[in-house]
Design a protein around this motif. Structure first.
Motif, PDB file in Angstrom:
ATOM      1  N   ILE A  25     -17.406  -0.419  23.429  1.00 60.15           N
ATOM      2  CA  ILE A  25     -16.454  -1.201  22.636  1.00 60.15           C
ATOM      3  C   ILE A  25     -15.255  -1.531  23.508  1.00 60.15           C
ATOM      4  CG2 ILE A  25     -14.880  -1.160  20.651  1.00 60.15           C
ATOM      5  CD1 ILE A  25     -16.882   0.650  19.248  1.00 60.15           C
ATOM      6  N   ASP A  26     -14.962  -2.789  23.656  1.00 61.28           N
ATOM      7  CA  ASP A  26     -13.814  -3.219  24.455  1.00 61.28           C
ATOM      8  C   ASP A  26     -12.530  -2.759  23.763  1.00 61.28           C
ATOM      9  OD1 ASP A  26     -11.835  -4.497  25.873  1.00 61.28           O
ATOM     10  OD2 ASP A  26     -12.790  -6.472  25.838  1.00 61.28           O
ATOM     11  N   PRO A  27     -11.705  -1.930  24.430  1.00 60.67           N
ATOM     12  CA  PRO A  27     -10.464  -1.456  23.803  1.00 60.67           C
ATOM     13  C   PRO A  27      -9.507  -2.574  23.402  1.00 60.67           C
ATOM     14  CG  PRO A  27     -10.963  -0.179  25.762  1.00 60.67           C
ATOM     15  CD  PRO A  27     -11.898  -1.349  25.761  1.00 60.67           C
ATOM     16  N   ALA A  28      -9.666  -3.747  24.013  1.00 59.17           N
ATOM     17  CA  ALA A  28      -8.796  -4.877  23.689  1.00 59.17           C
ATOM     18  C   ALA A  28      -9.315  -5.703  22.517  1.00 59.17           C
ATOM     19  CB  ALA A  28      -8.629  -5.786  24.910  1.00 59.17           C
ATOM     20  N   THR A  29     -10.436  -5.293  21.926  1.00 60.14           N
ATOM     21  CA  THR A  29     -10.969  -5.985  20.758  1.00 60.14           C
ATOM     22  C   THR A  29      -9.894  -6.095  19.675  1.00 60.14           C
ATOM     23  OG1 THR A  29     -13.225  -5.237  21.171  1.00 60.14           O
ATOM     24  CG2 THR A  29     -12.686  -5.861  18.912  1.00 60.14           C
ATOM     25  N   THR A  30      -9.838  -7.247  19.026  1.00 60.72           N
ATOM     26  CA  THR A  30      -8.840  -7.476  17.982  1.00 60.72           C
ATOM     27  C   THR A  30      -9.418  -7.187  16.606  1.00 60.72           C
ATOM     28  OG1 THR A  30      -7.763  -9.197  19.305  1.00 60.72           O
ATOM     29  CG2 THR A  30      -7.279  -9.161  16.947  1.00 60.72           C
ATOM     30  N   LEU A  31      -8.715  -6.317  15.869  1.00 54.71           N
ATOM     31  CA  LEU A  31      -9.006  -6.084  14.458  1.00 54.71           C
ATOM     32  C   LEU A  31      -7.865  -6.673  13.640  1.00 54.71           C
ATOM     33  CD1 LEU A  31     -10.216  -2.369  14.603  1.00 54.71           C
ATOM     34  CD2 LEU A  31     -11.617  -4.438  14.669  1.00 54.71           C
ATOM     35  N   TYR A  32      -8.039  -6.722  12.322  1.00 51.96           N
ATOM     36  CA  TYR A  32      -7.012  -7.321  11.473  1.00 51.96           C
ATOM     37  C   TYR A  32      -6.685  -6.411  10.293  1.00 51.96           C
ATOM     38  CZ  TYR A  32      -7.660 -11.599  14.087  1.00 51.96           C
ATOM     39  OH  TYR A  32      -7.733 -12.520  15.101  1.00 51.96           O
ATOM     40  N   THR A  33      -5.416  -6.320   9.975  1.00 54.13           N
ATOM     41  CA  THR A  33      -4.980  -5.599   8.789  1.00 54.13           C
ATOM     42  C   THR A  33      -5.303  -6.439   7.554  1.00 54.13           C
ATOM     43  OG1 THR A  33      -2.768  -6.577   8.824  1.00 54.13           O
ATOM     44  CG2 THR A  33      -3.096  -4.562  10.109  1.00 54.13           C
ATOM     45  N   GLY A  34      -5.076  -5.863   6.380  1.00 55.66           N
ATOM     46  CA  GLY A  34      -5.363  -6.578   5.144  1.00 55.66           C
ATOM     47  C   GLY A  34      -4.589  -7.863   4.988  1.00 55.66           C
ATOM     48  N   ASP A  35      -3.378  -7.939   5.598  1.00 62.46           N
ATOM     49  CA  ASP A  35      -2.580  -9.156   5.493  1.00 62.46           C
ATOM     50  C   ASP A  35      -2.724 -10.060   6.716  1.00 62.46           C
ATOM     51  OD1 ASP A  35      -1.268  -7.637   7.351  1.00 62.46           O
ATOM     52  OD2 ASP A  35       0.666  -7.587   6.309  1.00 62.46           O
ATOM     53  N   GLY A  36      -3.760  -9.793   7.540  1.00 60.67           N
ATOM     54  CA  GLY A  36      -4.068 -10.687   8.647  1.00 60.67           C
ATOM     55  C   GLY A  36      -3.361 -10.391   9.953  1.00 60.67           C
ATOM     56  N   ARG A  37      -2.689  -9.279  10.057  1.00 55.33           N
ATOM     57  CA  ARG A  37      -1.990  -8.932  11.295  1.00 55.33           C
ATOM     58  C   ARG A  37      -2.992  -8.478  12.343  1.00 55.33           C
ATOM     59  NH1 ARG A  37       2.239  -3.841  11.795  1.00 55.33           N
ATOM     60  NH2 ARG A  37       2.249  -3.699  14.073  1.00 55.33           N
ATOM     61  N   PRO A  38      -2.978  -9.054  13.552  1.00 56.73           N
ATOM     62  CA  PRO A  38      -3.913  -8.638  14.602  1.00 56.73           C
ATOM     63  C   PRO A  38      -3.464  -7.337  15.264  1.00 56.73           C
ATOM     64  CG  PRO A  38      -2.509 -10.401  15.419  1.00 56.73           C
ATOM     65  CD  PRO A  38      -2.138 -10.206  13.971  1.00 56.73           C
ATOM     66  N   VAL A  39      -4.419  -6.436  15.495  1.00 61.51           N
ATOM     67  CA  VAL A  39      -4.132  -5.150  16.126  1.00 61.51           C
ATOM     68  C   VAL A  39      -5.261  -4.833  17.106  1.00 61.51           C
ATOM     69  CG1 VAL A  39      -3.613  -2.707  15.756  1.00 61.51           C
ATOM     70  CG2 VAL A  39      -3.042  -4.365  13.982  1.00 61.51           C
ATOM     71  N   ARG A  40      -4.912  -4.346  18.273  1.00 60.89           N
ATOM     72  CA  ARG A  40      -5.924  -3.914  19.235  1.00 60.89           C
ATOM     73  C   ARG A  40      -6.685  -2.695  18.702  1.00 60.89           C
ATOM     74  NH1 ARG A  40      -5.496  -4.311  25.152  1.00 60.89           N
ATOM     75  NH2 ARG A  40      -6.144  -2.125  25.072  1.00 60.89           N
ATOM     76  N   VAL A  41      -7.965  -2.627  19.056  1.00 60.70           N
ATOM     77  CA  VAL A  41      -8.745  -1.437  18.718  1.00 60.70           C
ATOM     78  C   VAL A  41      -8.080  -0.186  19.254  1.00 60.70           C
ATOM     79  CG1 VAL A  41     -10.828  -0.199  19.428  1.00 60.70           C
ATOM     80  CG2 VAL A  41     -11.040  -2.435  18.363  1.00 60.70           C
ATOM     81  N   SER A  42      -7.623  -0.248  20.500  1.00 58.71           N
ATOM     82  CA  SER A  42      -7.034   0.929  21.135  1.00 58.71           C
ATOM     83  C   SER A  42      -5.652   0.601  21.659  1.00 58.71           C
ATOM     84  CB  SER A  42      -7.927   1.419  22.284  1.00 58.71           C
ATOM     85  OG  SER A  42      -7.374   2.548  22.916  1.00 58.71           O
ATOM     86  N   ALA A  43      -4.791   1.623  21.653  1.00 53.55           N
ATOM     87  CA  ALA A  43      -3.476   1.460  22.262  1.00 53.55           C
ATOM     88  C   ALA A  43      -3.642   1.224  23.758  1.00 53.55           C
ATOM     89  CB  ALA A  43      -2.626   2.708  22.007  1.00 53.55           C
ATOM     90  N   GLN A  44      -2.569   0.904  24.430  1.00 51.15           N
ATOM     91  CA  GLN A  44      -2.617   0.581  25.843  1.00 51.15           C
ATOM     92  C   GLN A  44      -2.801   1.851  26.684  1.00 51.15           C
ATOM     93  OE1 GLN A  44      -2.632  -2.444  27.073  1.00 51.15           O
ATOM     94  NE2 GLN A  44      -1.901  -3.744  25.417  1.00 51.15           N
ATOM     95  N   GLY A  45      -3.988   2.456  26.591  1.00 51.74           N
ATOM     96  CA  GLY A  45      -4.282   3.642  27.366  1.00 51.74           C
ATOM     97  C   GLY A  45      -5.040   3.309  28.629  1.00 51.74           C
ATOM     98  N   GLU A  46      -5.068   4.254  29.547  1.00 53.53           N
ATOM     99  CA  GLU A  46      -5.799   4.094  30.796  1.00 53.53           C
ATOM    100  C   GLU A  46      -7.185   4.745  30.664  1.00 53.53           C
ATOM    101  OE1 GLU A  46      -4.798   2.451  33.465  1.00 53.53           O
ATOM    102  OE2 GLU A  46      -2.876   1.936  32.510  1.00 53.53           O
ATOM    103  N   THR A  47      -8.192   4.116  31.243  1.00 57.15           N
ATOM    104  CA  THR A  47      -9.531   4.686  31.243  1.00 57.15           C
ATOM    105  C   THR A  47      -9.578   5.914  32.159  1.00 57.15           C
ATOM    106  OG1 THR A  47     -10.557   2.541  30.850  1.00 57.15           O
ATOM    107  CG2 THR A  47     -11.959   4.255  31.762  1.00 57.15           C
TER     108      THR A  47
END
Length: 447
Positions: free
Chosen positions: A419-441
């Protein structure tokens, strides 16, 4: 098992793009990324997956790193504690004497000894470790298992995320789906598989409720939902009922949860304690194709009487039945079982809690909360075993080398699962959020 497009409402294969999908693709085009790039990134992440499934063994309460994965045999007694360190199958790596079975198969396992977090309260620490995001009042983030459930479908009637026995963690305040739909909450087995008379919740219909009656009730509910949808344009949904219906009417689901199908020798290897039976069920579930299983093992908040709780289980016990020996049996049996069944390469196993314990014993012969440094154990799923990543200082008080954050760990787990950590998910009101915080592999885990 395939990955779904990076959207908050995954569409079935070959379904037309909806309004939000067009908006997302349009936004990407404006940034110079076409539909090919949008889909290509998800496909590339899926192709790089090392693991098809994940078993998370959650040690609720905060396990002591000094009595498990990061012993300090040269430290003073008040730091070292009551237990000795033993050698493992990998030269130079030692574990607590309470983990001889894990030590014997260390070649399969990687230990991170430099995990670090600023959050020493149960609910906050749990949120950070299970999501990779620090908690904030502005947004409730979803657990890794719920994200996997959202992006990856389970096989047939089986849920995509199962919690054994449940996912009541961090003081009972953690809500696994976060901002995602309630339908991605884990299916909770609802009872301890080690208890006499154990039954899986929703697996068997109530007495007298036969399949035909259940089907009629489902049809009636769908009719009501359809009428509501026509009236107010809201999407009809009753995810809990649908899931219960699928489980009650599925022979495959009943088979996957049935521990009686296992031999007596297998049961003995996993042990009689709750964590053993839960890990055995987890193995059966991933074998049946469930992508994410959380084993929830409580009791690790050891502020007092550490020897009894970690080693003996109760005062005067003739055999070690405490928390650590029970974990040792369950984990080693799980790893061996997965390897024997040729499932280990495809199954990531993660063992962790919300933080560690204080570097010095307290006046009650226990240890208190300590998030500054603690340990996590991983195996399978393409993880390069037989190694220790990072280190704590001589007292187990702070990271000495290679500090690793929960965001780093979550990012790495997602990458191992394709799963690409930069994948975009959406909250119920349409706000885009990354799957993962800006962590290092954590690159060392990839070998």
């Amino acid at each position: 098992m395939s990955f779904l497009p990076t959207t908050s409402r995954p569409a079935p294969p070959h379904a037309p793009l909806g309004r939000r999908d067009f908006m997302q693709v349009g936004g990407l085009s404006a940034l110079g990324l076409g539909l090919g790039s949008y889909c290509g990134r998800a496909q590339a992440a899926a192709a790089s997956a090392r693991a098809k499934a994940c078993i998370l063994i959650w040690l609720d309460g905060g396990p002591s790193h000094l009595e498990t994965l990061d012993p300090k045999p040269q430290a003073t007694r008040e730091v070292r504690g009551p237990f000795q360190a033993i050698s493992t199958s990998v030269p130079g790596i030692q574990l607590s004497e309470l983990m001889p079975l894990t030590a014997a198969s260390m070649q399969h396992t990687a230990i991170i000894r430099s995990m670090t977090s600023p959050l020493g309260e149960h609910n906050f620490g749990t949120h950070y470790l299970l999501t990779g995001y620090k908690p904030t009042p502005a947004l409730n983030y979803p657990a890794i298992g719920s994200v996997v459930s959202h992006l990856r479908r389970g096989p047939g009637e089986l849920p995509s995320h199962v919690a054994v026995p449940d996912l009541r963690v961090g003081g009972g305040k953690f809500i696994a789906p976060g901002y995602l739909p309630a339908s991605v909450a884990p299916f909770e087995v609802g009872g301890d598989p080690a208890s006499p008379g154990f039954r899986v919740r929703d697996l068997d219909p109530f007495p007298g409720l036969v399949d035909e009656r259940l089907a009629r009730r489902r049809d009636y509910l769908q009719m009501l939902n359809g009428a509501q949808h026509a009236a107010d344009r809201t999407p009809p949904t009753d995810a809990a009922f649908e899931q219960a219906f699928r489980l009650m009417t599925s022979p495959a689901a009943k088979k996957a949860f049935d521990l009686s199908a296992e031999s007596a020798s297998t049961h003995r290897r996993y042990g009689d304690k709750s964590i053993g039976k839960c890990c055995l069920m987890a193995r059966r579930l991933v074998e049946a194709g469930v992508p994410f299983v959380t084993v929830n093992n409580r009791g690790w908040d050891t502020h007092n009487d550490l020897v009894t709780r970690l080693k003996e289980g109760y005062t005067g016990a003739r055999t070690p039945v405490g928390l650590v020996p029970s974990l040792d049996m369950a984990y080693s049996a799980l790893i061996t079982d997965l390897a024997d069944r040729r499932l280990l390469d495809d199954t990531l196993v993660v063992v962790m809690g919300e933080f560690g314990r204080t570097p010095k014993l307290n006046t009650q012969a226990g240890r208190d909360h300590w998030p500054r440094v603690f340990s996590v154990m991983l195996a399978g799923g393409g993880v390069a075993g037989g190694q220790v990543i990072g280190s704590s200082d001589d007292m187990g008080e702070s990271p000495s080398t290679r500090p690793v954050t929960p965001a780093d760990l979550a990012t790495t787990i997602y990458r191992l699962l394709g799963i690409d950590p930069a994948t975009t998910l959406y909250t119920g009101d349409g706000r885009p959020v990354r799957v993962s915080a800006q962590g290092e592999t954590i690159s060392e885990l990839f070998g």
